[in-house]
Design a protein around this motif. Structure first.
Motif, mmCIF file in Angstrom:
data_model
loop_
_atom_site.group_PDB
_atom_site.id
_atom_site.type_symbol
_atom_site.label_atom_id
_atom_site.label_comp_id
_atom_site.label_asym_id
_atom_site.label_seq_id
_atom_site.Cartn_x
_atom_site.Cartn_y
_atom_site.Cartn_z
ATOM 1 N N GLY A 367 0.810 -1.212 0.000
ATOM 2 C CA GLY A 367 0.000 0.000 0.000
ATOM 3 C C GLY A 367 0.843 1.262 0.000
ATOM 4 N N THR A 368 1.886 1.299 0.816
ATOM 5 C CA THR A 368 2.741 2.482 0.876
ATOM 6 C C THR A 368 3.440 2.731 -0.453
ATOM 7 N N VAL A 369 3.948 1.681 -1.076
ATOM 8 C CA VAL A 369 4.578 1.835 -2.384
ATOM 9 C C VAL A 369 3.553 2.342 -3.412
ATOM 10 N N SER A 370 2.325 1.851 -3.311
ATOM 11 C CA SER A 370 1.276 2.309 -4.221
ATOM 12 C C SER A 370 1.013 3.801 -4.050
ATOM 13 N N SER A 371 1.129 4.294 -2.810
ATOM 14 C CA SER A 371 0.851 5.716 -2.555
ATOM 15 C C SER A 371 1.809 6.626 -3.311
ATOM 16 N N TRP A 372 3.027 6.156 -3.576
ATOM 17 C CA TRP A 372 3.983 6.979 -4.313
ATOM 18 C C TRP A 372 3.443 7.327 -5.696
ATOM 19 N N PHE A 373 2.846 6.354 -6.344
ATOM 20 C CA PHE A 373 2.310 6.582 -7.682
ATOM 21 C C PHE A 373 0.982 7.339 -7.621
ATOM 22 N N LEU A 374 0.168 7.025 -6.616
ATOM 23 C CA LEU A 374 -1.123 7.699 -6.498
ATOM 24 C C LEU A 374 -0.950 9.183 -6.197
ATOM 25 N N MET A 375 -0.005 9.532 -5.335
ATOM 26 C CA MET A 375 0.219 10.946 -5.016
ATOM 27 C C MET A 375 0.679 11.723 -6.235
ATOM 28 N N ARG A 376 1.440 11.065 -7.092
ATOM 29 C CA ARG A 376 1.955 11.749 -8.269
ATOM 30 C C ARG A 376 0.831 12.151 -9.218
ATOM 31 N N TYR A 377 -0.175 11.304 -9.344
ATOM 32 C CA TYR A 377 -1.227 11.550 -10.324
ATOM 33 C C TYR A 377 -2.511 12.109 -9.706
ATOM 34 N N ILE A 378 -2.758 11.796 -8.446
ATOM 35 C CA ILE A 378 -3.993 12.243 -7.805
ATOM 36 C C ILE A 378 -3.761 13.468 -6.929
ATOM 37 N N GLY A 379 -2.610 13.532 -6.294
ATOM 38 C CA GLY A 379 -2.337 14.630 -5.379
ATOM 39 C C GLY A 379 -2.545 14.214 -3.933
ATOM 40 N N PRO A 502 -5.257 21.654 2.150
ATOM 41 C CA PRO A 502 -4.973 22.134 0.794
ATOM 42 C C PRO A 502 -4.145 21.117 0.000
ATOM 43 N N GLU A 503 -3.904 21.455 -1.266
ATOM 44 C CA GLU A 503 -3.092 20.615 -2.149
ATOM 45 C C GLU A 503 -1.728 21.281 -2.379
ATOM 46 N N PRO A 504 -0.644 20.753 -1.759
ATOM 47 C CA PRO A 504 0.687 21.350 -1.934
ATOM 48 C C PRO A 504 1.500 20.735 -3.069
ATOM 49 N N ARG A 505 0.901 19.844 -3.848
ATOM 50 C CA ARG A 505 1.660 19.127 -4.881
ATOM 51 C C ARG A 505 2.324 20.102 -5.853
ATOM 52 N N GLY A 506 3.616 19.880 -6.087
ATOM 53 C CA GLY A 506 4.351 20.643 -7.082
ATOM 54 C C GLY A 506 4.720 22.054 -6.677
ATOM 55 N N ARG A 507 4.480 22.446 -5.451
ATOM 56 C CA ARG A 507 4.782 23.809 -4.998
ATOM 57 C C ARG A 507 6.123 23.859 -4.274
ATOM 58 N N THR A 508 6.891 24.889 -4.557
ATOM 59 C CA THR A 508 8.079 25.136 -3.741
ATOM 60 C C THR A 508 7.618 25.730 -2.416
ATOM 61 N N TYR A 509 8.522 25.770 -1.445
ATOM 62 C CA TYR A 509 8.138 26.306 -0.149
ATOM 63 C C TYR A 509 7.824 27.796 -0.234
ATOM 64 N N GLY A 510 8.520 28.505 -1.104
ATOM 65 C CA GLY A 510 8.210 29.919 -1.294
ATOM 66 C C GLY A 510 6.816 30.126 -1.850
ATOM 67 N N GLU A 511 6.411 29.290 -2.785
ATOM 68 C CA GLU A 511 5.068 29.397 -3.358
ATOM 69 C C GLU A 511 4.001 29.061 -2.325
ATOM 70 N N LEU A 512 4.257 28.078 -1.485
ATOM 71 C CA LEU A 512 3.309 27.758 -0.415
ATOM 72 C C LEU A 512 3.192 28.927 0.567
ATOM 73 N N ASP A 513 4.306 29.601 0.833
ATOM 74 C CA ASP A 513 4.252 30.780 1.701
ATOM 75 C C ASP A 513 3.314 31.837 1.133
ATOM 76 N N VAL A 514 3.400 32.069 -0.170
ATOM 77 C CA VAL A 514 2.542 33.069 -0.811
ATOM 78 C C VAL A 514 1.072 32.654 -0.735
ATOM 79 N N LEU A 515 0.784 31.392 -0.969
ATOM 80 C CA LEU A 515 -0.593 30.900 -0.921
ATOM 81 C C LEU A 515 -1.189 31.049 0.478
ATOM 82 N N PHE A 516 -0.421 30.701 1.499
ATOM 83 C CA PHE A 516 -0.936 30.821 2.863
ATOM 84 C C PHE A 516 -1.053 32.287 3.275
#
Length: 560
Positions: A367-379, A502-516
């Protein structure tokens, strides 16, 4: 110029860095223009980095993160040990009380005490860990905790009574509390955007590996007639600390911590050690991105104390990190921790229960290994939310089986636990570590993660108290019907997740700072385009789908 998660992505909203924040950063950094240009290049490189390229460029960072995270195998190992010992005959005879029918059992009070003793120790370790990591860095703090573990393992191995065993659990928990936060914090600090979910979720895999190893060891010691049936599993915990401590001695420190405590030169040196054959330009660009993000965060909140985690926009980030970690224990996962005891109480023979638990944790690894692929495509957000709904259904079915009699429903409970373990470890389990690592600001990440884990442990103590009373035949004796109780809590968890995570996928930490800082709604994080390098104008959210000839529509998206 602005950067997005994907150049082909269409966004409903857009947000820039606040003008006041930008001015504060400009006044703080003497080389502001050069820092911004280099940070832009590093941000663009992070977004364009493919998964294969990430594996090729960051093998050292991955190896160091995997090494430190492996300390959590001990945590997972011990959780299953203690929970399963409650159903082991030799352990029951040594530390339990005799029932009128001649059998032995560990009383509900002592089950709660032993389960919660480690949690209490973890809270102590967590509280100190936030200060220790801030002062000495993750690498040295990890080495100290590992060497401390070598000493305290002697206590449970040679405990002559249940009181001494409890003391050993509490003292061991102090070190485990340190491992629980340092590992995911270190992974979040050193990994690029594309690799963050894999290495932070690997922390959950270490837990499951420990649980699987413990189940196998316990199954192998069932035939032992002496005290070594429970002492030998404790002894095996000595395998991990020394090799990992030696590795930590040679590991690079987090560049983010190095920048704050030792300066740019130290941070540059550690960045270079994390990359594979980097050019000077690549190192300078990554350093500039860290410097710019750190300056942005200081302009919003200069402090790094526990109190600062509850101020301004960081209060929301602390709530989210805490919530997703607490949900790990309120969605019924406690049933896995006591799976062997639960199956025995459900009527399954002891040998079969231990064998089935091995398969259960093997499913957890898958299940944990599956989550690696699911997070990539689902978020992260979607996987976490829908995972809770799946667990809700499974817990309800377990409760229904508990209302039926006969061997068929009893074995059905075991099968549903296998499916539950796979579902949990493919969704809520690993995604939690990724969210907890990504949501806090870089400056407050160690302390925010500590607060979140303390809340998790506090809730675990509550569940540790009520679980034995739900299971024991001389108490509530709910058996599988407890699935209804956990299903109700899981429904509330799913509702909170929908509105707050929220959905942080693909965001740098600086971008997350701006969103918050812009108070973007959790449901609109993924659909909002971010420019953290805006140099003029007022922070705004604007429609990305305007029709030709119409005036630009500007609106503030309020957090809900």
């Amino acid at each position: 110029m602005s950067y997005s998660v994907d150049d082909d992505t269409k966004y409903d909203e857009a947000v820039q860095a606040d003008a006041g924040v930008t001015r504060a950063v400009q006044s703080e950094l003497e080389d502001y223009d050069a820092i911004v240009e280099e940070a832009k290049l590093a941000t663009a490189a992070q977004h364009s980095l493919t998964l294969r390229e990430g594996f090729r460029r960051y093998p050292a960072a991955m190896a160091w993160s995997i090494l430190l995270s492996s300390a959590l195998i001990m945590n997972g190992f011990d959780i299953v040990l203690m929970g399963s010992f409650f159903g082991q005959p030799r352990f029951q005879q040594r530390y339990g009380v005799q029932l009128p029918d001649g059998s032995y059992t560990i009383t509900a009070a002592w089950q709660a005490g032993l389960s919660n003793g480690a949690k209490a120790g973890e809270i102590i370790g967590l509280a100190f860990n936030g200060y220790i990591v801030e002062r000495f860095g993750c690498r040295r703090a990890m080495m100290a905790a590992l060497l401390y573990t070598v000493a305290v393992i002697f206590i449970p191995v040679f405990a002559q009574n249940i009181e001494t065993l409890l003391a050993g659990q509490i003292l061991s928990g102090v070190a485990w509390g340190c491992f629980e936060t340092m590992t995911c914090t270190y992974a979040a600090d050193i990994m690029p955007v594309q690799l963050r979910p894999y290495l932070t979720a690997y922390v959950n895999l270490c837990w499951v590996i420990g649980q699987l190893l413990a189940s196998g060891v316990l199954r192998g010691t069932l035939a032992l007639e002496s005290a070594w049936a429970y002492r030998l599993p404790f002894c095996l915990q000595w395998i991990w600390p020394v090799p990992i401590a030696i590795g930590c001695f040679f590991a690079p420190e987090s560049p983010i911590w190095s920048l704050r405590r030792q300066g740019r030169d130290a941070a540059r040196k550690n960045i270079r050690r994390l990359l594979s054959n980097p050019t000077d330009e690549e190192v300078d660009n990554q350093l500039a991105m860290i410097v710019h993000t750190d300056a942005m965060e200081r302009s919003v909140s200069a402090g790094t104390s526990y109190a600062d985690c509850f101020k301004g926009v960081d209060r929301r980030r602390t709530e989210i990190a805490t919530g997703v970690w607490v949900i790990q224990t309120t969605c019924g996962s406690s049933m896995m921790g006591l799976s062997t005891f639960f199956l025995i109480q459900a009527g399954i023979p002891t040998d079969s229960a231990f064998t089935l638990s091995i398969g259960q944790y093997a499913m957890g690894i898958v299940g944990t290994v599956s989550s690696w692929f699911l997070m990539r495509y689902i978020g992260r957000r979607a996987l976490y939310f829908w995972g809770l709904l799946v667990l809700l259904v499974l817990l309800t079915l377990i409760g229904v089986m508990g209302c039926l009699s006969g061997s068929g429903p009893q074995w059905a409970v075991g099968a549903l636990l296998l499916v539950y373990t796979f579902g949990y470890d493919a969704t809520v389990g690993p995604v939690c570590y990724t969210l907890v690592s990504e949501i806090p600001s870089s400056r407050l990440r160690p302390k925010t993660v500590v607060i979140a884990r303390i809340a998790y442990n506090a809730m675990s103590i509550v569940t540790g108290i009520i679980m034995p009373y739900m299971l024991n035949t001389d108490e509530l004796n709910w058996g599988a019907k407890m699935g209804f109780f956990w299903a109700g809590l899981t429904a509330l968890c799913a509702l909170w997740t929908y509105f707050r995570v929220p959905e942080p996928r693909g965001r740098t930490y600086g971008e997350l700072d701006v969103l918050f800082h812009g108070r973007v709604s959790a449901r609109k994080f993924a659909s909002t385009k971010v420019d953290q390098f805006a140099q003029s104008g007022v922070s705004r959210f604007e429609s990305g789908k305007e029709d030709k000839g119409e005036k630009e529509h500007i609106e503030r998206v309020r957090d809900v």
